[in-house]
Design an enzyme around this catalytic site. Structure first.
Site, PDB file in Angstrom:
ATOM      1  N   HIS A 188       0.852  -1.179   0.000  1.00  0.00           N
ATOM      2  CA  HIS A 188       0.000   0.000   0.000  1.00  0.00           C
ATOM      3  C   HIS A 188       0.891   1.233   0.000  1.00  0.00           C
ATOM      4  O   HIS A 188       1.836   1.315   0.792  1.00  0.00           O
ATOM      5  CB  HIS A 188      -0.891  -0.003   1.251  1.00  0.00           C
ATOM      6  CG  HIS A 188      -1.816   1.166   1.295  1.00  0.00           C
ATOM      7  ND1 HIS A 188      -2.908   1.268   0.459  1.00  0.00           N
ATOM      8  CD2 HIS A 188      -1.787   2.301   2.032  1.00  0.00           C
ATOM      9  CE1 HIS A 188      -3.521   2.424   0.705  1.00  0.00           C
ATOM     10  NE2 HIS A 188      -2.863   3.074   1.647  1.00  0.00           N
ATOM     11  N   GLU A 244       9.057   1.053  -2.603  1.00  0.00           N
ATOM     12  CA  GLU A 244       8.185  -0.123  -2.779  1.00  0.00           C
ATOM     13  C   GLU A 244       8.979  -1.258  -3.412  1.00  0.00           C
ATOM     14  O   GLU A 244       8.870  -2.423  -3.017  1.00  0.00           O
ATOM     15  CB  GLU A 244       6.985   0.229  -3.672  1.00  0.00           C
ATOM     16  CG  GLU A 244       6.032   1.239  -3.052  1.00  0.00           C
ATOM     17  CD  GLU A 244       4.776   1.447  -3.901  1.00  0.00           C
ATOM     18  OE1 GLU A 244       4.280   0.487  -4.505  1.00  0.00           O
ATOM     19  OE2 GLU A 244       4.278   2.589  -3.939  1.00  0.00           O
TER      20      GLU A 244
HETATM   21  C1  GRF Z   1       1.815   1.032  -6.314  1.00  0.00           C
HETATM   22  O1  GRF Z   1       2.029   2.340  -5.860  1.00  0.00           O
HETATM   23  C2  GRF Z   1       1.194   0.190  -5.236  1.00  0.00           C
HETATM   24  O2  GRF Z   1       1.623   0.522  -3.959  1.00  0.00           O
HETATM   25  C3  GRF Z   1      -0.267   0.517  -5.375  1.00  0.00           C
HETATM   26  O3  GRF Z   1      -0.483   0.653  -6.749  1.00  0.00           O
HETATM   27  C4  GRF Z   1       0.737   0.998  -7.400  1.00  0.00           C
HETATM   28  C5  GRF Z   1       0.999  -0.066  -8.409  1.00  0.00           C
HETATM   29  O4  GRF Z   1       2.129   0.190  -9.196  1.00  0.00           O
HETATM   30  N1  GRF Z   1      -1.065  -0.470  -4.720  1.00  0.00           N
HETATM   31  P1  GRF Z   1       2.741  -0.956 -10.103  1.00  0.00           P
HETATM   32  O5  GRF Z   1       1.600  -1.504 -10.947  1.00  0.00           O
HETATM   33  O6  GRF Z   1       3.330  -2.004  -9.193  1.00  0.00           O
HETATM   34  O7  GRF Z   1       3.776  -0.281 -10.943  1.00  0.00           O
END
Ligand code: GRF
Length: 206
Positions: free
Chosen positions: A104, A169
């Protein structure tokens, strides 16, 4: 036996890409949208892909049943939600209890739900980030596995802040999954501990 991971995406798939590039055993990538850009990357890596198009189903129960059927074909040990933009039914979440993770883009429990970066800017918070957590029926509320914190800088836009968070992330999601793969995640009174005591917090101003 080698563990098996299925990743669910809806779009770009950059987190899925980070998980694959970390060498983690992704056996399939499933999207609810045929136009999800991440599908092409998965195919280019020889990973089986599938589309379960949500608009073809009459409601959440029917969609989740079809999705579960597709997931179970791959006999995964872990389901990784990576930008999967559908709310899942309680029955679906219960089916995969203890083996489904999500990322998230906020420091939970702050900013559950959508548009997290815009809301963080509007709230004037000075620190923001992302969270990997176990999925439970309540949206964005499951036990926290790891968080990465980043500063909110003067002049940040939604885009610049999102980019700073996304870099983290891509670091913490593979790390959380690797801990699971190594059997090091423990749940004690609803709180996740990592055996070996590695920090469950990353701070970066990168
Ligand atoms: C990311 O920011 C994730 O945290 C959120 O949606 C976005 C997805 O990005 N849930 P990706 O598709 O992984 O590039």
């Amino acid at each position: 036996m080698q563990k098996r991971i299925v990743v669910l995406i809806s779009g770009r798939g950059s987190n899925m890409q980070a998980v694959v590039e970390a060498g983690l055993p992704v056996v399939a990538v499933i999207s609810n949208r045929a136009d999800a850009a991440g599908l092409a990357y998965a195919r280019s890596r020889g990973i089986p892909t599938a589309v379960v198009a949500h608009e073809r189903y009459s409601g959440r129960e029917a969609f989740d049943a079809a999705l579960a059927e597709e997931i179970d074909r791959h006999a995964p040990d872990l389901i990784v939600l990576a930008g999967f933009m559908r709310i899942l039914t309680d029955a679906f979440v219960e089916r995969y209890a203890g083996r489904m993770m999500n990322i998230h883009p906020a420091l939970l429990p702050a900013f559950r739900g959508l548009n997290t970066h815009a809301r963080a800017l509007a709230a004037g918070v000075k620190i923001h980030g992302c969270t990997v957590h176990w999925v439970t029926p309540a949206l964005d509320e499951g036990p926290i596995i790891i968080q990465a914190a980043v500063p909110v800088c003067p002049g940040d836009t939604e885009e610049s802040l999102a980019a700073r968070v996304l870099r983290q992330e891509h670091i913490i999601y593979p790390r959380a999954i690797r801990w699971w793969l190594e059997g090091r995640l423990r749940l004690e009174n609803g709180v996740v501990r990592v055996e070996g005591g590695e920090p469950q917090l990353v701070y970066s101003d990168d």
